[in-house]
Design an enzyme around this catalytic site. Structure first.
Site, mmCIF file in Angstrom:
data_model
loop_
_atom_site.group_PDB
_atom_site.id
_atom_site.type_symbol
_atom_site.label_atom_id
_atom_site.label_comp_id
_atom_site.label_asym_id
_atom_site.label_seq_id
_atom_site.Cartn_x
_atom_site.Cartn_y
_atom_site.Cartn_z
ATOM 1 N N ASP A 158 51.482 43.940 38.555
ATOM 2 C CA ASP A 158 50.435 43.898 39.551
ATOM 3 C C ASP A 158 50.695 44.634 40.703
ATOM 4 O O ASP A 158 51.456 45.656 40.675
ATOM 5 C CB ASP A 158 50.786 42.199 39.964
ATOM 6 C CG ASP A 158 49.063 41.742 40.755
ATOM 7 O OD1 ASP A 158 48.265 42.821 40.917
ATOM 8 O OD2 ASP A 158 49.100 40.591 40.742
HETATM 9 C C1 NOJ Z 1 46.139 41.684 42.774
HETATM 10 C C2 NOJ Z 1 45.846 40.655 42.245
HETATM 11 O O1 NOJ Z 1 46.803 39.653 41.954
HETATM 12 C C3 NOJ Z 1 45.529 40.799 40.559
HETATM 13 O O2 NOJ Z 1 44.930 39.899 40.052
HETATM 14 C C4 NOJ Z 1 44.378 42.089 40.722
HETATM 15 O O3 NOJ Z 1 44.018 42.089 39.459
HETATM 16 C C5 NOJ Z 1 45.071 43.211 41.420
HETATM 17 N N1 NOJ Z 1 45.444 42.750 42.929
HETATM 18 C C6 NOJ Z 1 44.041 44.242 41.363
HETATM 19 O O4 NOJ Z 1 43.038 44.318 42.143
#
Ligand code: NOJ
Length: 730
Positions: A278
């Site tokens: 993530d």
């Molecule tokens: C953080 C989030 O937790 C995730 O779900 C998302 O896909 C990413 N950022 C990218 O934006």
């Protein structure tokens, strides 16, 4: 004669092409494939120079210049193609880039939030929605979506419950499969399909107190039986990427867990795609304080199994050194690169790297896409109460007041994570209600003073009040400590109810809210979630009876915040009910354990009313016992006993009566939507076999234990029509 390198020859197998390409790559070029770069206005030249020199695994399409909140700049396809051109034509090996973006519940045509889509209990329609999302996103140059979110959520305080399918592993698994097939199709190289990403692996929804990013403690048995099934379903459906989560689980950050990523996901589940972290979840291992510095973070995450790093640069900065020092093996580097390249070949990117700039205008928000969005929005809404059959409303001969804080909102229709939906393409509830019934509807605007709203309500025959949450009250790190309606709404609804007029409350929300006070004073309640671009029209369709509600709750609705966690599939306790034995009762009841509130939820999982009625009868099983390798068929007759055509979701629940570990009192193991005319009947059959009756035991193995099982069929999780059967030893 100049011969084409093998990896550029599309007639060869993907494995052969990957092998050839890998053999030509320098270590730096390999490491660049493990990086998802973020181009911002301040680093564009640097990013382009990096790509020219090494290539890059992926570019994330995020940031203030790109991310919309309803009206900002759309993605620039020429700009995306320019980055691709640099990679393909100016880098040494010409490896194309993956462009990833959060396409969570639609790209330009916004569907209900995923929790709402789960409430349809209609995986086929959900697959269609994701097919449209893929078609629209690909037309704008996006070839990878960071969805579906597969985190089981038992705590509605957690804002990200909006992004998933709720509390049930079986329902979430069906939705996971539908989303993966919708995004990826059968053939990923189809230019209208894109790569899906199952996230956030794993147990992220178990955050203590519903506080996002927070620690989760989940036993291995619960992890495997409750949190794992949707990921397993996604892997079985062929998902090409998985995102590792932010949080720490059982004392180990999820993005640094060899057990979870390599042993369980890549080993046991045989996941052959690649794992992306993530956003910054690799460098955040330093903040988790399991490593001292970013070098340590790169080592831990990479050896644990995270193949690509989102945005932060610990891999780019440290992997080379870690290989040279022997702390990271070249085999592991090749394994990660091979996983990423395989996906790029599967997507057909080497043959078709560029997005077609002419397609978007015909595809985005097309009438056909809007029609699906309207249908899925109708199916997602859950009728929770309809006293005296107040709904549906008449369109003429009555005065209907339309009021409440949500009537003129647009973003609240769309919900969280709608980067590319446009506000001006989203009707408000006021507009849709007026369009549907111009002679009946009287608008009492949301910005009227409350005393004026009451005065306006006094003049109406029926009041429709639109309550609930803004789009920004759920989603990432948007948690609440109380699931009551936002401040003041309950008081206003109660004051309006005291006028003694028929009162319909429509709730827009990203989570289950506590409706105890509303349920006491409203005659009818329709739960509409955040229903998407066509959500307002869908609400009007249901309120005026153009269609009949059929949505079912994908999560239990507590009576008060203090009941959380509340889920229907709780484990048997030493002081529960439903003791063992052939003659034991089949009823299902929550035990009262608080002195100040009943033990049951206000509305149970699977619940939802209709404008017509259904009855279930003649439950039968095709045999009283089966061997572990056999299947038992459970049948029931469903009849539409009301006066309108309508759809009902027939649900099948199972209990393993005695097992080697404590098991849930019941678990959903099948559901079917049936559409019946008044008076019409249909036989619905469920098949139960090893897949449905087995579970992970204390030894981490999946097992079907012989003995007695109970099975119930009904229209929500309190179903009482049931019988028993046995699984006997082979
Ligand atoms: C953080 C989030 O937790 C995730 O779900 C998302 O896909 C990413 N950022 C990218 O934006």
């Amino acid at each position: 004669m100049h011969t084409l390198p093998l990896y550029k020859n599309p007639s060869l197998s993907i494995d052969r092409r990957v092998e050839d390409l890998l053999s030509r790559m320098t270590l730096e070029e390999k490491i660049a494939q493990l990086y998802q770069i973020w181009a911002r206005p301040d680093n564009i030249d640097e990013v382009k120079a990096f790509i020219r020199r090494y290539g890059v695994g992926s570019r994330i399409l995020a940031g203030s210049n790109l991310a919309g909140s309803g009206q900002e700049k759309a993605l620039e396809i020429e700009e995306i193609n320019e980055y691709q051109r640099i990679a393909v034509e100016e880098s040494r090996l010409g490896i194309p880039i993956l462009f990833g973006r959060d396409v969570i519940h639609g790209y330009r045509t916004i569907f209900p939030i995923p929790l709402g889509m789960a409430a349809t209990f209609d995986p086929e329609l959900v697959e269609q929605a994701y097919t449209i999302a893929a078609r629209e996103a690909s037309s704008a140059g996006v070839n990878w979506s960071f969805a579906p979110m597969l985190d089981i959520a038992r705590d509605p305080r957690w804002g990200r419950i909006a992004e998933g399918s709720g509390e049930d592993p079986y329902l979430a698994s069906q939705m996971a499969r539908a989303a993966v097939l919708g995004f990826q199709g059968k053939d990923l190289s189809d230019p209208e399909r894109i790569l899906a990403c199952a996230k956030h692996y794993i147990g992220y929804g178990g955050a203590e107190g519903g506080r996002d990013y927070n620690t989760a403690e989940i036993t291995d048995v619960t992890l495997r039986n409750i949190y794992l099934p949707p990921f397993k379903a996604a892997v079985e459906a062929g998902v090409g990427s998985v995102m590792s989560a932010f949080h720490d689980i059982n004392g180990e950050p999820a993005s640094g867990s060899h057990y979870l990523l390599t042993e369980l996901l890549k080993g046991e589940l045989k996941f052959t795609g690649f794992v992306i972290s993530d956003w910054a979840s690799v460098s955040e291992l330093v903040h988790h304080r399991v490593v001292e510095d970013e070098r340590g973070a790169a080592r831990l995450a990479f050896t644990a199994g995270v193949d690509m790093e989102m945005v932060t640069q610990t891999y780019v900065n440290h992997l080379k050194d870690l290989v040279e020092s022997g702390e990271v093996s070249l085999e592991r580097i090749d394994d990660a690169v091979q996983r990423i390249l395989t996906v790029k070949f599967r997507l057909g990117l080497f043959e078709h790297p560029y997005a077609d700039a002419t397609k978007a205008s015909q595809i985005l928000f097309s009438p056909g896409h809007q029609q699906v969005a309207r249908q899925i929005a109708r199916e997602s809404m859950v009728l929770l109460k309809n006293q005296g059959n107040l709904l549906p409303l008449k369109k003429t001969g009555v005065k209907i007041a339309v009021m409440g804080p949500l009537v003129n909102q647009r973003a609240a229709l769309l919900g969280s994570w709608t980067l590319d939906g446009l506000l001006h393409e989203t009707q408000t509830v006021a507009e849709a209600m007026q369009q549907a019934a111009p002679d009946a509807v009287r608008l009492a605007s949301s910005d009227a003073l409350q005393d004026e709203m009451l005065a306006e309500a006094m003049k109406a025959d029926v009041i429709t009040f639109f309550a609930g949450e803004s789009d920004g009250r759920s989603g990432e790190n948007h948690n609440v400590a109380s699931i009551d309606l936002p401040a003041g709404q309950e008081e206003l609804i109660e004051a309006i109810a005291r006028l003694g007029k028929p009162l319909v409350v429509v709730v827009l929300a990203g989570r289950p809210l506590n409706l105890s006070r509303v349920a006491r004073c409203a005659d009818a309640i329709l739960y509409a979630w955040h229903p998407g671009s066509l959500g307002a029209a869908a609400i009007a369709d249901l309120l005026f009876g153009e269609d009949v509600p059929s949505g079912k709750l994908p999560a239990s609705f507590p009576r008060t915040t203090g009941q959380i966690p509340m889920h229907y599939n709780f484990n048997s306790t030493g002081r529960s009910f439903n003791a063992v034995g052939e003659t034991s009762p089949l009823e299902y009841a929550y035990v009262d354990r608080y002195l100040d509130v009943p033990g049951s939820p206000l509305y149970p999982f699977g619940f939802g009313l209709s404008y017509t009625t259904f009855s279930l009868s003649d439950l039968s099983i095709d045999r009283p016992e089966i061997h572990p390798d056999e299947v038992i068929c459970v049948s029931v007759q469903v009849t539409n006993t009301g006066s309108r055509p309508g759809a009902e979701v027939i649900q099948c629940y199972v209990q393993d009566c005695v097992a080697s570990i404590t098991r849930p009192v019941r678990e959903l193991k099948g559901f079917t939507r049936v559409y019946l005319q008044p008076g019409e009947s249909q036989i619905v059959t469920f098949q139960l076999g090893a897949e449905e009756l087995s579970f992970y035991g204390a030894d981490r193995r999946r097992r079907l234990e012989p003995g007695m099982f109970k099975v119930w069929v009904g229209t929500d999780s309190t179903a009482s029509l049931g019988t028993t059967f046995r699984v006997i030893k082979s």
